[in-house]
Write a protein that holds these residues in place. Sequence first.
Motif, PDB file in Angstrom:
ATOM      1  N   UNK A 143     -11.398  -0.460  24.414  1.00 55.84           N
ATOM      2  CA  UNK A 143     -11.652  -0.386  22.974  1.00 55.84           C
ATOM      3  C   UNK A 143     -12.372   0.909  22.632  1.00 55.84           C
ATOM      4  N   UNK A 144     -13.244   1.367  23.526  1.00 57.23           N
ATOM      5  CA  UNK A 144     -13.900   2.659  23.315  1.00 57.23           C
ATOM      6  C   UNK A 144     -12.873   3.787  23.277  1.00 57.23           C
ATOM      7  N   UNK A 145     -11.863   3.707  24.157  1.00 58.05           N
ATOM      8  CA  UNK A 145     -10.795   4.699  24.131  1.00 58.05           C
ATOM      9  C   UNK A 145      -9.989   4.636  22.849  1.00 58.05           C
ATOM     10  N   UNK A 146      -9.694   3.424  22.382  1.00 56.04           N
ATOM     11  CA  UNK A 146      -8.993   3.252  21.108  1.00 56.04           C
ATOM     12  C   UNK A 146      -9.824   3.800  19.952  1.00 56.04           C
ATOM     13  N   UNK A 147     -11.112   3.612  20.050  1.00 53.74           N
ATOM     14  CA  UNK A 147     -12.027   4.094  19.006  1.00 53.74           C
ATOM     15  C   UNK A 147     -12.008   5.618  18.938  1.00 53.74           C
ATOM     16  N   UNK A 148     -12.092   6.246  20.114  1.00 55.40           N
ATOM     17  CA  UNK A 148     -12.052   7.708  20.172  1.00 55.40           C
ATOM     18  C   UNK A 148     -10.718   8.240  19.662  1.00 55.40           C
ATOM     19  N   UNK A 149      -9.630   7.591  20.077  1.00 56.73           N
ATOM     20  CA  UNK A 149      -8.304   8.021  19.642  1.00 56.73           C
ATOM     21  C   UNK A 149      -8.150   7.885  18.130  1.00 56.73           C
ATOM     22  N   UNK A 150      -8.663   6.791  17.581  1.00 57.58           N
ATOM     23  CA  UNK A 150      -8.542   6.554  16.144  1.00 57.58           C
ATOM     24  C   UNK A 150      -9.262   7.628  15.343  1.00 57.58           C
ATOM     25  N   UNK A 194     -13.265   7.267   5.596  1.00 53.62           N
ATOM     26  CA  UNK A 194     -12.299   6.439   6.315  1.00 53.62           C
ATOM     27  C   UNK A 194     -12.596   6.439   7.806  1.00 53.62           C
ATOM     28  N   UNK A 195     -12.942   7.602   8.343  1.00 56.91           N
ATOM     29  CA  UNK A 195     -13.274   7.695   9.769  1.00 56.91           C
ATOM     30  C   UNK A 195     -14.512   6.860  10.101  1.00 56.91           C
ATOM     31  N   UNK A 196     -15.516   6.905   9.242  1.00 54.18           N
ATOM     32  CA  UNK A 196     -16.746   6.145   9.482  1.00 54.18           C
ATOM     33  C   UNK A 196     -16.468   4.650   9.437  1.00 54.18           C
ATOM     34  N   UNK A 197     -15.691   4.201   8.461  1.00 51.82           N
ATOM     35  CA  UNK A 197     -15.387   2.776   8.344  1.00 51.82           C
ATOM     36  C   UNK A 197     -14.611   2.268   9.556  1.00 51.82           C
ATOM     37  N   UNK A 198     -13.608   3.017   9.990  1.00 57.46           N
ATOM     38  CA  UNK A 198     -12.828   2.602  11.156  1.00 57.46           C
ATOM     39  C   UNK A 198     -13.679   2.624  12.415  1.00 57.46           C
ATOM     40  N   UNK A 199     -14.573   3.604  12.516  1.00 59.12           N
ATOM     41  CA  UNK A 199     -15.441   3.688  13.686  1.00 59.12           C
ATOM     42  C   UNK A 199     -16.377   2.488  13.744  1.00 59.12           C
ATOM     43  N   UNK A 200     -16.939   2.105  12.603  1.00 52.90           N
ATOM     44  CA  UNK A 200     -17.824   0.934  12.569  1.00 52.90           C
ATOM     45  C   UNK A 200     -17.059  -0.341  12.921  1.00 52.90           C
ATOM     46  N   UNK A 201     -15.845  -0.471  12.405  1.00 49.46           N
ATOM     47  CA  UNK A 201     -15.039  -1.655  12.681  1.00 49.46           C
ATOM     48  C   UNK A 201     -14.713  -1.767  14.167  1.00 49.46           C
ATOM     49  N   UNK A 220     -26.904  -2.489  21.161  1.00 50.77           N
ATOM     50  CA  UNK A 220     -26.718  -1.451  20.157  1.00 50.77           C
ATOM     51  C   UNK A 220     -25.876  -0.285  20.614  1.00 50.77           C
ATOM     52  N   UNK A 221     -25.880   0.125  21.925  1.00 52.34           N
ATOM     53  CA  UNK A 221     -25.085   1.275  22.313  1.00 52.34           C
ATOM     54  C   UNK A 221     -23.620   1.171  21.931  1.00 52.34           C
ATOM     55  N   UNK A 222     -23.134  -0.053  21.719  1.00 55.40           N
ATOM     56  CA  UNK A 222     -21.718  -0.198  21.363  1.00 55.40           C
ATOM     57  C   UNK A 222     -21.410   0.475  20.038  1.00 55.40           C
ATOM     58  N   UNK A 223     -22.453   0.663  19.204  1.00 51.18           N
ATOM     59  CA  UNK A 223     -22.227   1.268  17.901  1.00 51.18           C
ATOM     60  C   UNK A 223     -22.504   2.753  17.918  1.00 51.18           C
ATOM     61  N   UNK A 224     -22.869   3.282  19.091  1.00 50.50           N
ATOM     62  CA  UNK A 224     -23.105   4.714  19.166  1.00 50.50           C
ATOM     63  C   UNK A 224     -21.774   5.444  19.030  1.00 50.50           C
ATOM     64  N   UNK A 225     -21.841   6.689  18.633  1.00 51.48           N
ATOM     65  CA  UNK A 225     -20.608   7.465  18.474  1.00 51.48           C
ATOM     66  C   UNK A 225     -19.889   7.560  19.801  1.00 51.48           C
TER      67      UNK A 225
END
Length: 227
Positions: A143-150, A194-201, A220-225
């Motif tokens: 999911x972290x990889x998907x987050x970075x890709x998104x 849009x990037x911030x909202x998708x990153x938070x989700x 909390x680290x899960x919400x880090x950039x």
Amino acid sequence: MIWEYLLDPTNWTNPDAGIFVLIGQHLAYTVLAVLAAAVIGIPFGILIGHTGHGRFVGIGLSNAARAIPSLGLLVLVVTLLDTGIGPVIGVLAILALPPILTATAAGVSGADPEAVHAARALGMNGNQIVAKVEWPLALPLVISGLRSATLQVVATATIAAFVSSGGLGRLLISGQATANYSEMFAGAVLVAALAILLDLLLGLIGWLAARRSHPGRAGAPAFAAST
């Protein structure tokens, strides 16, 4: 006034190129590109992580794709093929592939060795070990990889406007062409939002996945950039 474009209701509701329409197009490019990259990257990442075979070639080629200039590739693809959503999705999927493939391979190969050995001792075959042990443990990193890709795709999807394919990049290009800095500002703000909202989700989804696979160790680290 720099906020003038965003504060004008007609700019939001225009049925041809309103902000709501452009946001929908931008989201469509992002979702389709990340989905296409995931369909390729996750299975290959699992294969590489589980067997250890092809790591150098697969991840090496994937990371080499990062060096390809997205705009140049898009122009080349459009020149050889045609304008439309297909070339845009293809180029964005190439951009999204490296973080997904790398994160999946790293997550599967880094699964707890004791859990893997215990699964083998119970008589599980390779597919069962992947499905019941390695994949659940790797899911937070996937999911972290998907987050970075998104995040990369959201930012780069603005290039779609260069081939008349829509998206929030149209605000940047049309604003620059007419020296309308309020319109350019609106495009930049909306892409960032849009990037911030998708990153938070995706950060929330990753945090929940981490809690499920490692109870008591997610936080909390899960919400880090993402990196």
